[in-house]
Design a protein around this motif. Structure first.
Motif, PDB file in Angstrom:
ATOM      1  N   ASN A   8       0.840  -1.184   0.000  1.00  0.00           N
ATOM      2  CA  ASN A   8       0.000   0.000   0.000  1.00  0.00           C
ATOM      3  C   ASN A   8       0.880   1.241   0.000  1.00  0.00           C
ATOM      4  OD1 ASN A   8       1.052  -0.325   2.484  1.00  0.00           O
ATOM      5  ND2 ASN A   8      -0.808   0.171   3.611  1.00  0.00           N
ATOM      6  N   GLY A   9       0.263   2.406   0.155  1.00  0.00           N
ATOM      7  CA  GLY A   9       0.999   3.650   0.250  1.00  0.00           C
ATOM      8  C   GLY A   9       1.604   4.106  -1.050  1.00  0.00           C
ATOM      9  N   SER A  10       0.882   3.998  -2.141  1.00  0.00           N
ATOM     10  CA  SER A  10       1.467   4.320  -3.438  1.00  0.00           C
ATOM     11  C   SER A  10       1.467   5.805  -3.744  1.00  0.00           C
ATOM     12  CB  SER A  10       0.730   3.581  -4.541  1.00  0.00           C
ATOM     13  OG  SER A  10      -0.649   3.883  -4.502  1.00  0.00           O
ATOM     14  N   GLY A  11       0.763   6.613  -3.002  1.00  0.00           N
ATOM     15  CA  GLY A  11       0.827   8.045  -3.281  1.00  0.00           C
ATOM     16  C   GLY A  11      -0.489   8.725  -3.014  1.00  0.00           C
ATOM     17  N   PHE A  87       3.022   5.269 -12.365  1.00  0.00           N
ATOM     18  CA  PHE A  87       3.062   6.391 -11.433  1.00  0.00           C
ATOM     19  C   PHE A  87       1.687   6.789 -10.897  1.00  0.00           C
ATOM     20  CE2 PHE A  87       6.958   6.780 -13.869  1.00  0.00           C
ATOM     21  CZ  PHE A  87       7.891   7.075 -12.886  1.00  0.00           C
ATOM     22  N   ARG A  88       0.609   6.521 -11.660  1.00  0.00           N
ATOM     23  CA  ARG A  88      -0.716   6.942 -11.214  1.00  0.00           C
ATOM     24  C   ARG A  88      -1.756   5.843 -11.287  1.00  0.00           C
ATOM     25  NH1 ARG A  88      -3.158  10.257 -14.299  1.00  0.00           N
ATOM     26  NH2 ARG A  88      -1.777  10.345 -16.111  1.00  0.00           N
ATOM     27  N   CYS A 138      10.432   7.042  -8.469  1.00  0.00           N
ATOM     28  CA  CYS A 138      10.148   5.664  -8.842  1.00  0.00           C
ATOM     29  C   CYS A 138      10.745   4.663  -7.858  1.00  0.00           C
ATOM     30  CB  CYS A 138      10.669   5.388 -10.250  1.00  0.00           C
ATOM     31  SG  CYS A 138       9.869   3.986 -11.039  1.00  0.00           S
ATOM     32  N   VAL A 139      11.954   4.936  -7.373  1.00  0.00           N
ATOM     33  CA  VAL A 139      12.557   4.034  -6.391  1.00  0.00           C
ATOM     34  C   VAL A 139      11.689   3.952  -5.141  1.00  0.00           C
ATOM     35  CG1 VAL A 139      14.536   3.721  -4.853  1.00  0.00           C
ATOM     36  CG2 VAL A 139      14.906   4.317  -7.239  1.00  0.00           C
ATOM     37  N   GLN A 140      11.083   5.075  -4.770  1.00  0.00           N
ATOM     38  CA  GLN A 140      10.194   5.078  -3.611  1.00  0.00           C
ATOM     39  C   GLN A 140       8.975   4.187  -3.869  1.00  0.00           C
ATOM     40  OE1 GLN A 140      10.818   6.291  -0.782  1.00  0.00           O
ATOM     41  NE2 GLN A 140       8.875   6.187   0.297  1.00  0.00           N
ATOM     42  N   ILE A 141       8.465   4.186  -5.093  1.00  0.00           N
ATOM     43  CA  ILE A 141       7.325   3.325  -5.422  1.00  0.00           C
ATOM     44  C   ILE A 141       7.714   1.857  -5.271  1.00  0.00           C
ATOM     45  CG2 ILE A 141       5.803   2.583  -7.292  1.00  0.00           C
ATOM     46  CD1 ILE A 141       5.840   5.449  -8.328  1.00  0.00           C
ATOM     47  N   PHE A 142       8.868   1.478  -5.799  1.00  0.00           N
ATOM     48  CA  PHE A 142       9.324   0.099  -5.655  1.00  0.00           C
ATOM     49  C   PHE A 142       9.552  -0.250  -4.188  1.00  0.00           C
ATOM     50  CE2 PHE A 142       9.968   0.506 -10.151  1.00  0.00           C
ATOM     51  CZ  PHE A 142       9.958  -0.783 -10.647  1.00  0.00           C
ATOM     52  N   SER A 143      10.043   0.709  -3.425  1.00  0.00           N
ATOM     53  CA  SER A 143      10.288   0.464  -2.004  1.00  0.00           C
ATOM     54  C   SER A 143       8.991   0.264  -1.235  1.00  0.00           C
ATOM     55  CB  SER A 143      11.078   1.631  -1.414  1.00  0.00           C
ATOM     56  OG  SER A 143      11.308   1.454  -0.032  1.00  0.00           O
TER      57      SER A 143
END
Length: 811
Positions: A8-11, A87-88, A138-143
């Motif tokens: 979760n927490g994708s943005g 991203f979205r 993007c690295v944050q999304i993978f993380s």
């Protein structure tokens, strides 16, 4: 197939219904065409890139094109997967990242033979994927989705393959861009470096009084986590549910990967560690590395060496490296990327030494570094490693940022300082001022000056962003660790270049104060307590209290005329990693918690009642009946939860264990010399606050059950703490705290443990449980003693039965 625990927490979501409606219409028009088999024309591809998919079936269709289509279709599909769907695409984002990682590891053909890597033939396709996942967010999304170890395992073969070959072949992308193996390698390599804390070498090892304990993020560590998760995936009920949710068309290999499979990467990492640990070893004259160094120096400083021999001597004491007479043609520099990275530290050492001795001007140094970075962007990683190490060693004299030799921060240095002071003053933190002669004192260590001069030569465009996001955090952490005012100087230089980033850069610079000044950390912690509890009614930011006052509305230029006020909680979240020694924080947070409890009691108790309490002989009984204890306890619990949260985010498991094993016992043993205030209410509330504080901190660290790996440490620490409680209750340990505080803590701690974390009781030695129950009975806490025995399991059932029978006889 692989997925981690965090999904979760994708943005943040779009706020306006108009945007959602427009997106939905576009989604139906372009993605429905794909599902019907329409070819990926340029216009359709552009629409799909900007429009997120709405279902897993659409993503699976694009994955099918990426694996079975023509070369142009594969590239188009890769661009689409790395677009808005990544991203979205909130509902399908977790699927997209798995597909991308899978595509980065194409299977080898069955007829492959020899040392040639099958990845080379997929260079254009892989390049599109790598560039697509390189943006800063993007690295944050993978993380957030827990796929970083899996991504690292996919990047390492790419780095090994493209870094080991000579760049004789180039590829032309549909956009017209021409790429070589160096370009693919540099993108993959810099992305790999961003997956672990490469931007912090080696300063993290010297920030505290004691080196960090435990595994440090590294390529080997990422592979270890990857192998462990893949081996264990699917064995738990949670994993089996996740498996049913994800696509069945992909198949990720679960075979373990080890660093020995990547000899050149392993060799580079060993050199990287040696560079951090000590100065460079002597370079042998005539060796292959020596010849590469000469070629690179000639390429970098052709203009500087015109008109004579230019001798660049490394500070490591190696032989003189002369650039005169070296052939710097393109054939000389068509070398494997790994060979260039091996020579890069010696090149940097020679260039920096020449600048320090006056053989190179600062402008020529910055130009040469830029030439090297443009030739092989992956060398930016070596620059970060080498310059950080040299700054840490402190062997280079500082240089004056006077605007003549080096860029000058004079234009806005005073303004930056004022903005930093404004940000921190809003949270009650005093900022150390720059020296009175701030302009003449504007100096930086030579390696830091070289690095910041290099970064401000870059044009801020999409092509360079993926490389600057590697250097940027490293420059930030390096400047923060240098003496004040290095960070404001670096910030001033960058705000002159990019004015639209000024608010963000200045806010980041404000964190440096807490790295250099422990008193500022204590002041910020105090502000967190006063704001959360609403103890500063004169402050507009904190007048209402609660979590809203603690965290505010984030950070940004929301008001005309500059930076908006940052709430203390948001500021602490940003700065807690910059604190040099976190071990002192437990005592400070505990002290602030006790002071807050006193303030709560004083505020909840009317003035006239306080006067009568001071005149009443038996103030304790009189006060408890008059004060709103329920309201006070609610605020005490809030203070305790804040204290526990601060301890946990500041130092994690180790700091919590230090709190339970050392800080709390020491506090109870120590004499605090405080009077029995407000009719005994303060000592009692302090005891309950400490009980909530201890239980919540422990729950954050260990969990309430045995599902987390950290729970394995819980029995030992919990046994030590309960043994301390029992020994003190039995008179074997003398206490210095107020008796009301001690009694409230013991009863509160045991009650919370029985009611909220009964699994903990089962892990404690039965003898300790029985002794603690016996001591509680001596305090006439029969109900609590019985509840403790009942929670102890079969081992304490006999004692519980005896207590019930004894109680019945007494009735």
């Amino acid at each position: 197939m692989f997925i981690s625990g965090i999904t979760n927490g994708s943005g943040s979501y779009e706020n306006t219904s108009m945007n959602e409606s427009a997106s939905g219409c576009c989604n139906i028009s372009c993605w429905s065409l794909v599902m019907k088999g329409s070819p990926l024309t340029p216009s359709l591809t552009n629409s799909l890139i900007t429009t997120p998919a709405s279902s897993l079936a659409e993503i699976e269709k694009m994955y099918e094109v990426a694996t079975t289509g023509s070369e142009d279709e594969k590239i188009a599909a890769a661009s689409i997967l790395c677009g808005a769907s990544l991203f979205r695409g909130w509902s399908i984002q977790e699927h997209v990242i798995i597909f991308i990682v899978t595509l980065l590891s194409p299977p080898a053909p069955a007829d492959l033979s020899g040392s040639y890597s099958h990845l080379i033939s997929s260079a254009p396709f892989l390049n599109v994927l790598l560039v697509g996942i390189s943006p800063v967010d993007c690295v944050q999304i993978f993380s957030l989705h827990g796929v970083v170890p899996l991504l690292a395992g996919a990047l390492m073969p790419i780095c090994e393959a493209f870094g080991s070959g000579i760049p004789n072949v180039t590829w032309t992308l549909p956009t017209g861009e021409v790429i070589s193996s160096h370009a693919v390698f540099s993108t993959a390599f810099t992305l790999l470096l961003r997956l672990w804390r490469f931007d912090h070498p080696p300063l993290d090892y010297v920030l505290g009084d004691v080196p960090p304990v435990g595994p440090q993020p590294s390529p080997e560590y990422l592979l270890l986590v990857r192998n462990c998760r893949l081996e264990c995936f699917g064995k738990s009920p949670k994993d089996r549910m996740a498996r049913r949710r994800f696509s069945k068309v992909i198949d990720i290999s679960v075979e373990p990967i080890f660093m020995d499979s990547f000899p050149r990467l392993k060799q580079w990492y060993r050199q990287h560690q040696e560079c951090m640990a000590s100065i460079l070893s002597e370079l042998k004259t005539g060796s292959p590395v020596h010849h590469i160094v000469d070629s690179l120096l000639s390429m970098m400083f052709k203009k500087a060496s015109k008109g004579g021999s230019q001798s660049l001597t490394p500070s490591s004491g190696s032989s003189s490296l002369s650039t005169s007479g070296v052939d710097d043609s393109s054939d000389q520099l068509k070398l494997p990327a790994w060979d260039i990275l091996e020579a890069a530290p010696f090149v940097l050492d020679a260039a920096l030494t020449a600048c320090a001795h006056g053989s190179l001007s600062p402008r020529e140094l910055a130009t040469g570094l830029k030439i090297l970075a443009d030739f092989l962007p992956a060398t930016l990683g070596t620059m970060v490693s080498y310059f950080s190490s040299e700054v840490t060693r402190g062997l280079w004299k500082p240089v004056s940022m006077n605007g003549t030799d080096w860029p000058s921060p004079a234009a806005n240095l005073a303004s930056v300082e004022q903005q930093i002071e404004k940000i921190l003053a809003a949270t009650g933190v005093d900022v150390p001022r720059l020296p009175a002669d701030g302009i003449s004192a504007a100096t930086l260590p030579l390696p830091l000056a070289a690095l910041v001069s290099l970064t401000i030569t870059y044009k801020l465009e999409k092509a360079t962003e993926r490389f600057l996001v590697l250097v940027g955090p490293a420059l930030d952490s390096l400047a923060a660790a240098c003496p004040w005012p290095c960070m404001p100087i670096v910030t001033s230089l960058w705000t002159q270049k990019v004015k639209r980033w000024s608010d963000f850069l200045i806010f980041s610079a404000s964190r440096t104060v807490f790295h250099h000044n422990s008193d500022a950390v204590i002041q910020l912690l105090r502000s967190c307590f006063t704001c959360t509890l609403g103890l500063t009614p004169t402050s507009q930011l904190c007048s209402y209290g609660g979590v809203g006052a603690l965290l505010g509305h984030g950070f940004g230029s929301l008001y005309p005329g500059g930076i908006s006020t940052a709430a203390p909680g948001i500021l602490y979240i940003k700065v807690h990693r910059s604190i040099r020694d976190v071990m002192f924080l437990t005592e400070e947070i505990l002290s602030l918690l006790m002071f807050s409890v006193k303030s709560i009691a004083a505020r909840e108790l009317p003035t006239e009642q306080a006067e009568r309490l001071r005149k009443t002989k038996d103030g304790s009984r009189y006060g408890i009946g008059q004060v709103s204890l329920s309201l006070a306890m609610t605020r005490v619990k809030l203070a305790a939860s804040l204290g526990a949260s601060l301890v946990w985010i500041s130092g994690g498991l180790n700091l919590v264990q230090a709190l339970i094993k050392e800080t709390l016992p020491s506090w109870f043993i120590s004499v605090h010399g405080e009077e029995d205030e407000l009719g005994g209410m303060v000592p009692m509330l302090r005891g309950y606050a400490l009980a909530y504080f201890a239980i919540l901190s422990s729950a954050f660290a260990w969990g309430v059950d045995s599902s987390s790996p950290a729970s394995k440490r819980r029995p030992r620490v919990l046994w030590l703490h309960l043994e301390f409680l029992v020994s003190a209750l039995e008179g074997k340990i003398s206490l210095g705290c107020d008796w009301a505080t001690w009694q409230a803590y013991v009863t509160g701690f045991v009650s919370l443990m029985v009611q909220c974390t009964p699994a903990w009781v089962l892990e404690v030695d039965v003898g300790v449980i029985k002794r603690l129950s016996k001591s509680l009975r001596q305090w006439n806490e029969e109900d609590l003693a019985l509840a403790l025995l009942c929670a102890g399991g079969l081992g304490t059932m006999g004692a519980a039965t005896e207590l019930i029978v004894e109680t019945c006889h007494q009735l």
